[in-house]
Design a protein around this motif. Structure first.
Motif, PDB file in Angstrom:
ATOM      1  N   ILE A  80      17.703  20.045  -0.030  1.00 55.04           N
ATOM      2  CA  ILE A  80      17.013  19.446  -1.184  1.00 55.04           C
ATOM      3  C   ILE A  80      16.120  18.304  -0.731  1.00 55.04           C
ATOM      4  CG2 ILE A  80      17.356  18.123  -3.317  1.00 55.04           C
ATOM      5  CD1 ILE A  80      19.914  19.738  -3.772  1.00 55.04           C
ATOM      6  N   LEU A  81      16.634  17.433   0.122  1.00 51.31           N
ATOM      7  CA  LEU A  81      15.870  16.285   0.584  1.00 51.31           C
ATOM      8  C   LEU A  81      14.716  16.687   1.493  1.00 51.31           C
ATOM      9  CD1 LEU A  81      18.819  13.808   1.285  1.00 51.31           C
ATOM     10  CD2 LEU A  81      17.285  13.848  -0.677  1.00 51.31           C
ATOM     11  N   SER A  82      14.765  17.879   2.087  1.00 43.65           N
ATOM     12  CA  SER A  82      13.654  18.367   2.907  1.00 43.65           C
ATOM     13  C   SER A  82      12.566  19.013   2.061  1.00 43.65           C
ATOM     14  CB  SER A  82      14.166  19.386   3.935  1.00 43.65           C
ATOM     15  OG  SER A  82      15.095  18.807   4.811  1.00 43.65           O
ATOM     16  N   VAL A  83      12.954  19.659   0.959  1.00 44.56           N
ATOM     17  CA  VAL A  83      11.998  20.392   0.125  1.00 44.56           C
ATOM     18  C   VAL A  83      11.317  19.470  -0.891  1.00 44.56           C
ATOM     19  CG1 VAL A  83      11.776  22.271  -1.559  1.00 44.56           C
ATOM     20  CG2 VAL A  83      13.248  22.548   0.430  1.00 44.56           C
ATOM     21  N   MET A  84      12.013  18.439  -1.365  1.00 44.56           N
ATOM     22  CA  MET A  84      11.472  17.570  -2.421  1.00 44.56           C
ATOM     23  C   MET A  84      10.120  16.936  -2.083  1.00 44.56           C
ATOM     24  SD  MET A  84      13.136  17.574  -5.258  1.00 44.56           S
ATOM     25  CE  MET A  84      12.534  16.079  -6.028  1.00 44.56           C
ATOM     26  N   PRO A  85       9.907  16.406  -0.860  1.00 45.69           N
ATOM     27  CA  PRO A  85       8.578  15.825  -0.562  1.00 45.69           C
ATOM     28  C   PRO A  85       7.442  16.836  -0.681  1.00 45.69           C
ATOM     29  CG  PRO A  85      10.182  15.110   1.072  1.00 45.69           C
ATOM     30  CD  PRO A  85      10.854  16.158   0.243  1.00 45.69           C
ATOM     31  N   LYS A 111       4.116  33.524  -4.926  1.00 48.12           N
ATOM     32  CA  LYS A 111       2.788  33.562  -4.326  1.00 48.12           C
ATOM     33  C   LYS A 111       2.114  32.194  -4.225  1.00 48.12           C
ATOM     34  CE  LYS A 111       2.348  37.998  -3.573  1.00 48.12           C
ATOM     35  NZ  LYS A 111       2.132  38.536  -2.217  1.00 48.12           N
ATOM     36  N   ILE A 112       2.550  31.230  -5.054  1.00 50.36           N
ATOM     37  CA  ILE A 112       1.859  29.928  -5.083  1.00 50.36           C
ATOM     38  C   ILE A 112       2.753  28.803  -4.582  1.00 50.36           C
ATOM     39  CG2 ILE A 112       0.804  28.211  -6.605  1.00 50.36           C
ATOM     40  CD1 ILE A 112      -0.128  30.580  -8.336  1.00 50.36           C
ATOM     41  N   ILE A 113       3.919  28.647  -5.205  1.00 50.95           N
ATOM     42  CA  ILE A 113       4.761  27.498  -4.869  1.00 50.95           C
ATOM     43  C   ILE A 113       5.435  27.683  -3.514  1.00 50.95           C
ATOM     44  CG2 ILE A 113       6.817  26.192  -5.547  1.00 50.95           C
ATOM     45  CD1 ILE A 113       6.054  26.635  -8.427  1.00 50.95           C
ATOM     46  N   LEU A 114       6.039  28.853  -3.293  1.00 51.05           N
ATOM     47  CA  LEU A 114       6.802  29.075  -2.064  1.00 51.05           C
ATOM     48  C   LEU A 114       5.972  28.917  -0.786  1.00 51.05           C
ATOM     49  CD1 LEU A 114       9.680  29.655  -1.171  1.00 51.05           C
ATOM     50  CD2 LEU A 114       9.153  32.095  -1.216  1.00 51.05           C
ATOM     51  N   PRO A 115       4.754  29.475  -0.707  1.00 50.73           N
ATOM     52  CA  PRO A 115       3.963  29.247   0.513  1.00 50.73           C
ATOM     53  C   PRO A 115       3.627  27.778   0.751  1.00 50.73           C
ATOM     54  CG  PRO A 115       3.073  31.105  -0.714  1.00 50.73           C
ATOM     55  CD  PRO A 115       4.099  30.453  -1.591  1.00 50.73           C
ATOM     56  N   GLU A 116       3.457  27.009  -0.318  1.00 50.02           N
ATOM     57  CA  GLU A 116       3.109  25.590  -0.173  1.00 50.02           C
ATOM     58  C   GLU A 116       4.293  24.749   0.296  1.00 50.02           C
ATOM     59  OE1 GLU A 116       0.166  24.030  -0.496  1.00 50.02           O
ATOM     60  OE2 GLU A 116      -0.801  25.977  -0.791  1.00 50.02           O
ATOM     61  N   ILE A 117       5.498  25.111  -0.143  1.00 53.95           N
ATOM     62  CA  ILE A 117       6.685  24.323   0.226  1.00 53.95           C
ATOM     63  C   ILE A 117       7.421  24.918   1.423  1.00 53.95           C
ATOM     64  CG2 ILE A 117       6.984  23.503  -2.149  1.00 53.95           C
ATOM     65  CD1 ILE A 117       9.338  25.471  -2.400  1.00 53.95           C
ATOM     66  N   MET A 118       6.868  26.005   2.005  1.00 52.40           N
ATOM     67  CA  MET A 118       7.557  26.690   3.096  1.00 52.40           C
ATOM     68  C   MET A 118       7.884  25.780   4.291  1.00 52.40           C
ATOM     69  SD  MET A 118       9.080  29.363   3.966  1.00 52.40           S
ATOM     70  CE  MET A 118       8.606  30.526   2.709  1.00 52.40           C
ATOM     71  N   PRO A 119       6.990  24.848   4.696  1.00 52.97           N
ATOM     72  CA  PRO A 119       7.382  23.934   5.795  1.00 52.97           C
ATOM     73  C   PRO A 119       8.644  23.133   5.492  1.00 52.97           C
ATOM     74  CG  PRO A 119       5.022  23.816   5.447  1.00 52.97           C
ATOM     75  CD  PRO A 119       5.582  24.652   4.337  1.00 52.97           C
ATOM     76  N   GLY A 120       8.785  22.681   4.238  1.00 50.80           N
ATOM     77  CA  GLY A 120       9.995  21.960   3.848  1.00 50.80           C
ATOM     78  C   GLY A 120      11.218  22.860   3.830  1.00 50.80           C
ATOM     79  N   VAL A 121      11.034  24.114   3.403  1.00 49.37           N
ATOM     80  CA  VAL A 121      12.143  25.078   3.375  1.00 49.37           C
ATOM     81  C   VAL A 121      12.603  25.383   4.796  1.00 49.37           C
ATOM     82  CG1 VAL A 121      12.795  27.435   2.740  1.00 49.37           C
ATOM     83  CG2 VAL A 121      11.384  26.092   1.191  1.00 49.37           C
ATOM     84  N   VAL A 122      11.645  25.583   5.708  1.00 46.83           N
ATOM     85  CA  VAL A 122      11.991  25.873   7.105  1.00 46.83           C
ATOM     86  C   VAL A 122      12.696  24.676   7.741  1.00 46.83           C
ATOM     87  CG1 VAL A 122      11.031  26.362   9.394  1.00 46.83           C
ATOM     88  CG2 VAL A 122      10.156  27.569   7.395  1.00 46.83           C
ATOM     89  N   THR A 123      12.183  23.472   7.453  1.00 52.77           N
ATOM     90  CA  THR A 123      12.817  22.261   7.973  1.00 52.77           C
ATOM     91  C   THR A 123      14.249  22.130   7.461  1.00 52.77           C
ATOM     92  OG1 THR A 123      10.671  21.147   8.047  1.00 52.77           O
ATOM     93  CG2 THR A 123      12.618  19.749   8.142  1.00 52.77           C
TER      94      THR A 123
END
Length: 201
Positions: A80-85, A111-123
Protein backbone atom coordinates in the motif's frame (compact mmCIF):
# COMPACT_ATOMS: atom_id res chain seq x y z
CA UNK A 1 2.38 -14.64 -0.21
CA UNK A 2 4.03 -11.71 -2.01
CA UNK A 3 1.77 -12.14 -5.07
CA UNK A 4 -1.42 -12.26 -2.96
CA UNK A 5 -0.22 -9.33 -0.82
CA UNK A 6 0.53 -7.32 -3.99
CA UNK A 7 -2.97 -7.91 -5.39
CA UNK A 8 -4.73 -7.09 -2.10
CA UNK A 9 -2.42 -4.14 -1.35
CA UNK A 10 -2.92 -2.60 -4.80
CA UNK A 11 -6.71 -2.91 -4.54
CA UNK A 12 -6.59 -1.47 -1.01
CA UNK A 13 -4.42 1.45 -2.15
CA UNK A 14 -6.89 2.30 -4.93
CA UNK A 15 -9.77 2.17 -2.43
CA UNK A 16 -7.93 4.29 0.14
CA UNK A 17 -7.01 6.85 -2.52
CA UNK A 18 -10.70 7.32 -3.39
CA UNK A 19 -11.73 7.89 0.23
CA UNK A 20 -12.50 11.28 1.73
CA UNK A 21 -9.67 13.07 3.49
CA UNK A 22 -10.45 12.20 7.12
CA UNK A 23 -11.23 8.53 6.40
CA UNK A 24 -8.10 8.29 4.25
CA UNK A 25 -5.89 9.67 7.04
CA UNK A 26 -7.46 7.29 9.58
CA UNK A 27 -6.98 4.21 7.39
CA UNK A 28 -3.40 5.22 6.49
CA UNK A 29 -2.53 5.64 10.17
CA UNK A 30 -3.90 2.16 10.87
CA UNK A 31 -1.89 0.86 7.90
CA UNK A 32 1.31 2.22 9.44
CA UNK A 33 0.85 0.13 12.62
CA UNK A 34 2.18 -3.21 11.25
CA UNK A 35 5.16 -1.35 9.79
CA UNK A 36 6.01 0.35 13.10
CA UNK A 37 5.31 -2.69 15.30
CA UNK A 38 8.30 -4.87 16.22
CA UNK A 39 8.22 -8.25 14.46
CA UNK A 40 8.04 -10.16 17.73
CA UNK A 41 4.82 -8.36 18.76
CA UNK A 42 3.25 -9.03 15.35
CA UNK A 43 4.34 -12.68 15.47
CA UNK A 44 3.00 -13.32 18.97
CA UNK A 45 -0.26 -11.48 18.20
CA UNK A 46 -0.86 -13.55 15.06
CA UNK A 47 0.03 -16.76 16.91
CA UNK A 48 -2.50 -15.95 19.67
CA UNK A 49 -5.11 -15.12 17.01
CA UNK A 50 -4.62 -18.44 15.19
CA UNK A 51 -4.73 -20.39 18.46
CA UNK A 52 -7.94 -18.57 19.48
CA UNK A 53 -9.57 -19.29 16.10
CA UNK A 54 -8.57 -22.95 16.39
CA UNK A 55 -9.97 -23.27 19.93
CA UNK A 56 -13.28 -21.55 19.08
CA UNK A 57 -14.01 -22.76 15.56
CA UNK A 58 -11.90 -25.91 15.23
CA UNK A 59 -9.69 -24.73 12.39
CA UNK A 60 -6.62 -22.51 12.14
CA UNK A 61 -3.91 -24.93 13.31
CA UNK A 62 -0.41 -23.53 13.12
CA UNK A 63 1.03 -24.77 9.84
CA UNK A 64 1.29 -23.79 6.20
CA UNK A 65 -1.91 -21.72 6.05
CA UNK A 66 -1.17 -19.78 9.24
CA UNK A 67 2.34 -19.04 7.92
CA UNK A 68 0.94 -17.93 4.56
CA UNK A 69 -1.72 -15.69 6.13
CA UNK A 70 0.84 -14.16 8.50
CA UNK A 71 3.17 -13.26 5.62
CA UNK A 72 0.31 -11.81 3.58
CA UNK A 73 -0.81 -9.75 6.60
CA UNK A 74 2.50 -8.06 7.31
CA UNK A 75 3.32 -7.56 3.60
CA UNK A 76 0.12 -5.73 2.62
CA UNK A 77 1.02 -2.38 4.32
CA UNK A 78 4.34 -2.22 2.44
CA UNK A 79 2.55 -2.70 -0.88
CA UNK A 80 0.00 0.00 0.00
CA UNK A 81 2.75 2.44 0.95
CA UNK A 82 4.55 1.71 -2.35
CA UNK A 83 1.48 2.17 -4.57
CA UNK A 84 -0.03 5.26 -2.85
CA UNK A 85 2.56 7.80 -4.15
CA UNK A 86 1.92 6.68 -7.74
CA UNK A 87 -1.83 7.03 -7.24
CA UNK A 88 -1.33 10.58 -5.96
CA UNK A 89 0.57 11.46 -9.14
CA UNK A 90 -2.19 10.02 -11.33
CA UNK A 91 -4.52 12.36 -13.21
CA UNK A 92 -7.99 11.19 -12.17
CA UNK A 93 -9.65 13.03 -15.05
CA UNK A 94 -8.16 10.58 -17.57
CA UNK A 95 -9.98 7.72 -15.84
CA UNK A 96 -13.23 9.72 -15.77
CA UNK A 97 -12.81 10.56 -19.47
CA UNK A 98 -12.44 6.86 -20.28
CA UNK A 99 -15.70 6.14 -18.42
CA UNK A 100 -17.44 8.94 -20.31
CA UNK A 101 -16.26 7.44 -23.60
CA UNK A 102 -17.94 4.11 -22.76
CA UNK A 103 -15.20 2.08 -21.05
CA UNK A 104 -16.19 -0.18 -18.18
CA UNK A 105 -14.58 0.55 -14.78
CA UNK A 106 -12.49 -2.65 -14.95
CA UNK A 107 -11.32 -1.93 -18.52
CA UNK A 108 -10.44 1.66 -17.61
CA UNK A 109 -8.55 0.47 -14.54
CA UNK A 110 -6.65 -2.16 -16.53
CA UNK A 111 -5.75 0.12 -19.45
CA UNK A 112 -5.27 3.51 -17.74
CA UNK A 113 -4.64 3.29 -14.01
CA UNK A 114 -2.67 0.03 -13.81
CA UNK A 115 0.02 0.98 -16.38
CA UNK A 116 0.56 4.31 -14.60
CA UNK A 117 0.94 2.79 -11.13
CA UNK A 118 2.86 -0.29 -12.33
CA UNK A 119 6.27 0.97 -11.02
CA UNK A 120 4.74 1.25 -7.54
CA UNK A 121 3.13 -2.19 -7.85
CA UNK A 122 6.44 -3.76 -8.92
CA UNK A 123 8.27 -1.99 -6.09
CA UNK A 124 5.68 -3.23 -3.59
CA UNK A 125 5.91 -6.78 -4.96
CA UNK A 126 9.71 -6.79 -4.71
CA UNK A 127 9.56 -5.36 -1.19
CA UNK A 128 6.97 -7.95 -0.13
CA UNK A 129 9.05 -10.75 -1.68
CA UNK A 130 12.24 -9.58 0.04
CA UNK A 131 10.57 -9.16 3.43
CA UNK A 132 8.85 -12.54 3.12
CA UNK A 133 12.15 -14.31 2.40
CA UNK A 134 13.99 -12.38 5.09
CA UNK A 135 11.43 -12.76 7.89
CA UNK A 136 12.25 -15.18 10.68
CA UNK A 137 10.52 -13.95 13.84
CA UNK A 138 6.93 -13.91 12.53
CA UNK A 139 7.52 -17.19 10.68
CA UNK A 140 8.88 -18.81 13.85
CA UNK A 141 5.75 -17.97 15.86
CA UNK A 142 3.15 -18.76 13.19
CA UNK A 143 4.46 -22.00 11.67
CA UNK A 144 3.76 -25.52 12.86
CA UNK A 145 5.67 -28.78 12.95
CA UNK A 146 6.76 -30.04 9.56
CA UNK A 147 6.36 -26.63 7.89
CA UNK A 148 9.27 -24.26 7.48
CA UNK A 149 10.27 -21.47 5.15
CA UNK A 150 13.74 -20.48 4.00
CA UNK A 151 14.67 -18.38 7.03
CA UNK A 152 13.72 -21.17 9.47
CA UNK A 153 15.67 -23.72 7.40
CA UNK A 154 18.76 -21.47 7.42
CA UNK A 155 18.39 -20.92 11.19
CA UNK A 156 18.14 -24.69 11.78
CA UNK A 157 21.21 -25.30 9.61
CA UNK A 158 23.18 -22.58 11.40
CA UNK A 159 22.39 -24.05 14.83
CA UNK A 160 24.04 -27.34 13.83
CA UNK A 161 27.24 -25.56 12.81
CA UNK A 162 28.66 -23.93 9.71
CA UNK A 163 27.31 -25.73 6.67
CA UNK A 164 28.57 -25.16 3.09
CA UNK A 165 24.93 -25.31 1.95
CA UNK A 166 24.30 -21.97 3.71
CA UNK A 167 27.06 -20.30 1.68
CA UNK A 168 25.72 -21.72 -1.58
CA UNK A 169 22.16 -20.74 -0.72
CA UNK A 170 23.19 -17.19 0.24
CA UNK A 171 25.08 -16.80 -3.05
CA UNK A 172 22.12 -18.01 -5.10
CA UNK A 173 19.74 -15.64 -3.26
CA UNK A 174 22.09 -12.67 -3.65
CA UNK A 175 22.63 -13.26 -7.39
CA UNK A 176 18.89 -13.82 -7.99
CA UNK A 177 17.85 -10.62 -6.22
CA UNK A 178 20.63 -8.65 -7.95
CA UNK A 179 19.55 -9.87 -11.41
CA UNK A 180 15.92 -9.10 -10.59
CA UNK A 181 16.78 -5.54 -9.51
CA UNK A 182 18.89 -4.96 -12.63
CA UNK A 183 16.02 -6.20 -14.81
CA UNK A 184 13.46 -3.96 -13.09
CA UNK A 185 15.74 -0.89 -13.19
CA UNK A 186 16.51 -1.36 -16.89
CA UNK A 187 12.82 -1.76 -17.67
CA UNK A 188 11.85 1.32 -15.66
CA UNK A 189 14.60 3.42 -17.27
CA UNK A 190 13.42 2.22 -20.71
CA UNK A 191 9.85 3.26 -19.89
CA UNK A 192 11.04 6.69 -18.70
CA UNK A 193 13.00 7.25 -21.93
CA UNK A 194 9.95 6.21 -23.95
CA UNK A 195 7.72 8.65 -22.04
CA UNK A 196 10.22 11.48 -22.55
CA UNK A 197 10.30 10.86 -26.30
CA UNK A 198 6.50 10.77 -26.46
CA UNK A 199 6.28 14.07 -24.54
CA UNK A 200 8.83 15.65 -26.89
CA UNK A 201 6.82 14.53 -29.90
Amino acid sequence: SSIIATIIGTAAAVGINNMKRHKKNLVLNITYLPVLNPDIITGISLMILFIFINSKFGFGNLGFWSLLLAHITFNIPYVILSVMPKLKQLNKYVYEAALDLGATPWYAFRKIILPEIMPGVVTGALLAFTLSIDDFVISFFTTGSGVSNLSIVVYSMARRGINPKINALSTIMFVSVLLLLILVNSRMSGNNIKKQRESEI
